[in-house]
Enzyme design. Structure first.
Site, PDB file in Angstrom:
ATOM      1  N   ARG A 102     -16.458 -26.107  -9.604  1.00  0.00           N
ATOM      2  CA  ARG A 102     -16.147 -24.704  -9.919  1.00  0.00           C
ATOM      3  C   ARG A 102     -16.124 -23.970  -8.598  1.00  0.00           C
ATOM      4  NH1 ARG A 102     -18.530 -20.645 -14.408  1.00  0.00           N
ATOM      5  NH2 ARG A 102     -17.070 -21.919 -15.580  1.00  0.00           N
ATOM      6  N   HIS A 129      -8.667 -22.242 -15.710  1.00  0.00           N
ATOM      7  CA  HIS A 129      -9.900 -22.697 -16.350  1.00  0.00           C
ATOM      8  C   HIS A 129      -9.523 -23.709 -17.443  1.00  0.00           C
ATOM      9  CE1 HIS A 129     -13.970 -22.885 -17.406  1.00  0.00           C
ATOM     10  NE2 HIS A 129     -14.221 -21.663 -17.813  1.00  0.00           N
ATOM     11  N   GLN A 132     -12.005 -24.985 -20.346  1.00  0.00           N
ATOM     12  CA  GLN A 132     -12.252 -23.916 -21.313  1.00  0.00           C
ATOM     13  C   GLN A 132     -11.145 -23.884 -22.366  1.00  0.00           C
ATOM     14  OE1 GLN A 132     -14.817 -21.384 -21.442  1.00  0.00           O
ATOM     15  NE2 GLN A 132     -13.881 -21.152 -23.441  1.00  0.00           N
ATOM     16  N   ASP A 224     -11.112 -11.656 -22.369  1.00  0.00           N
ATOM     17  CA  ASP A 224     -12.070 -12.142 -21.366  1.00  0.00           C
ATOM     18  C   ASP A 224     -12.514 -10.929 -20.548  1.00  0.00           C
ATOM     19  OD1 ASP A 224     -13.569 -13.714 -19.623  1.00  0.00           O
ATOM     20  OD2 ASP A 224     -11.836 -14.378 -18.455  1.00  0.00           O
ATOM     21  N   CYS A 264     -14.127 -16.634 -23.994  1.00  0.00           N
ATOM     22  CA  CYS A 264     -14.728 -17.777 -23.287  1.00  0.00           C
ATOM     23  C   CYS A 264     -16.208 -17.556 -23.003  1.00  0.00           C
ATOM     24  CB  CYS A 264     -13.964 -18.047 -22.001  1.00  0.00           C
ATOM     25  SG  CYS A 264     -13.987 -16.660 -20.852  1.00  0.00           S
ATOM     26  N   ARG A 292     -17.466 -26.585 -26.105  1.00  0.00           N
ATOM     27  CA  ARG A 292     -17.392 -26.969 -24.677  1.00  0.00           C
ATOM     28  C   ARG A 292     -18.085 -28.326 -24.476  1.00  0.00           C
ATOM     29  NH1 ARG A 292     -16.728 -23.236 -20.623  1.00  0.00           N
ATOM     30  NH2 ARG A 292     -16.160 -25.097 -19.481  1.00  0.00           N
TER      31      ARG A 292
HETATM   32  N1   CP Z   1     -16.915 -19.884 -20.251  1.00  0.00           N
HETATM   33  C1   CP Z   1     -17.548 -20.373 -19.173  1.00  0.00           C
HETATM   34  O1   CP Z   1     -16.988 -21.110 -18.352  1.00  0.00           O
HETATM   35  O2   CP Z   1     -18.845 -19.993 -19.063  1.00  0.00           O
HETATM   36  P1   CP Z   1     -19.798 -20.197 -17.809  1.00  0.00           P
HETATM   37  O3   CP Z   1     -19.302 -19.316 -16.707  1.00  0.00           O
HETATM   38  O4   CP Z   1     -21.156 -19.812 -18.303  1.00  0.00           O
HETATM   39  O5   CP Z   1     -19.724 -21.647 -17.388  1.00  0.00           O
HETATM   40  N1  NVA Z   2     -12.482 -14.944 -15.891  1.00  0.00           N
HETATM   41  C1  NVA Z   2     -13.889 -15.241 -15.799  1.00  0.00           C
HETATM   42  C2  NVA Z   2     -14.235 -16.440 -16.603  1.00  0.00           C
HETATM   43  C3  NVA Z   2     -15.697 -16.789 -16.632  1.00  0.00           C
HETATM   44  C4  NVA Z   2     -15.975 -18.028 -17.433  1.00  0.00           C
HETATM   45  C5  NVA Z   2     -14.262 -15.440 -14.343  1.00  0.00           C
HETATM   46  O1  NVA Z   2     -13.508 -16.080 -13.602  1.00  0.00           O
HETATM   47  O2  NVA Z   2     -15.299 -14.943 -13.930  1.00  0.00           O
END
Ligand code: CP
Ligand code: NVA
Length: 305
Positions: A102, A129, A132, A224, A264, A292
């Site tokens: 990530r 993502h 997700q 989101d 998400c 997930r």
């Molecule tokens: N939706 C998601 O990826 O959540 P986190 O940021 O908690 O991993």
């Molecule tokens: N769009 C958000 C998703 C978090 C899971 C971010 O990138 O922070």
């Protein structure tokens, strides 16, 4: 499938087989059946951004499959002090069997795959993502029994989640309408890719600034956060710009009566969604989050099994 970096690399058949495997693993887990399909394997999980769901679902998923997960915060490993992605990929390829990452830049994920010799999983970048969205589409499939012919309305920021939704819906034949304010649209290349997939799958890809247009007759409503990780300095401006895109009961009433609400998570109640919607009868956000786990396991078994 060698890596899971970009949904654009997947065929509808590959997505369907992930659904089948995730459904099987979910059912068996609930029946108390264990399956150590990744016994002796190790997953390295590099995080340059915060996470609750992604970290815990990969970590628990690996444990349930008989493997071993290693959490690697980028502030603890040498990557955070300037060691290159190239060297990190080469070294980790000798120790572990897969990498989940990530981070901010999509190119860093691509480089890990390019320079390493083990499967790479994109656990979120500024651009995408994918894990997700595989769980989200799996959730829709469970709830509605199909994807083709359904309409998903995404209302809000044209961010990483919206980009991957565009790809996922277009590949699987779902209609998607994304409503976002001018200047906050989805990535232009991804829009073109999605339109290309939609021509093949027979779905519709619509981009608009009008949230009401998106919501009309939607089977699935998705939003989101307006402030993604790394955008904290823009908070004040974004809250003003995005307020007309809040998913509240007035907007939600334009969707179909049996529409489901997905997010998400993490969610910010009172901003992108009101409490009555996210905690209301149409919301499936916690089952979406549960999925997930099952989908990450399907992804790891497919890539590392
Ligand atoms: N939706 C998601 O990826 O959540 P986190 O940021 O908690 O991993
Ligand atoms: N769009 C958000 C998703 C978090 C899971 C971010 O990138 O922070």
């Amino acid at each position: 499938m060698k890596h899971l970096i970009d949904l654009n690399d997947l065929t509808v058949e590959e997505i369907e087989s992930l659904f089948t495997l995730a459904a099987k693993l979910k059912k068996e887990l609930k029946a108390g059946i264990t399956h150590h399909l990744l016994k002796g394997k190790t997953l390295g999980m590099i995080f340059s951004k915060s996470s609750t769901r992604t970290r815990v679902s990969f970590e628990v998923g690996m444990y349930q499959l008989g493997g071993y997960p290693i959490f690697l915060s980028s502030s603890d490993i040498q990557l955070g002090r300037g060691e290159t992605i190239h060297d990190t990929a080469k070294v980790l390829s000798h120790y572990i069997d897969g990498i989940m990452i990530r981070t901010f830049k999509q190119d860093d994920v691509l480089d890990l795959a390019r320079f390493g010799t083990i499967p790479v999983i994109n656990g979120l970048t500024d651009l995408m993502h994918p894990c997700q969205i595989l769980s989200d589409l799996f959730t829709v499939y469970e709830k509605k029994g199909k994807l083709k012919g359904l309409k998903l309305a995404y209302v809000g920021d044209g961010n990483n989640v919206a980009n991957s939704l565009l790809q996922g819906c277009a590949i699987t034949g779902m209609d998607i309408c994304v409503a976002s304010p001018a200047g906050y649209e989805c990535n232009a290349t991804i829009i073109e890719q999605a339109k290309h997939h939609a021509r093949k799958s027979g779905s519709k890809v619509v981009l608009t600034e009008d949230p009401e247009e998106a919501m009309k007759d939607a089977d699935v409503v998705y939003t989101d956060t307006w402030i993604s990780m790394g955008q904290e300095a823009e908070k004040e401006l974004r809250l003003k710009i995005f307020m007309p895109y809040q998913v509240n009961s007035k907007l939600f009433s334009l969707a179909k009566e049996d529409a489901i609400f997905l997010h998400c998570l993490p969610a910010y109640r009172g901003y992108e969604v009101t409490e009555d919607i996210i905690d209301g009868p149409n919301s499936d956000v916690f089952e979406e989050a549960e999925n997930r786990l099952h989908m990450q396991k399907a992804i790891m078994v497919t890539l590392m099994g």
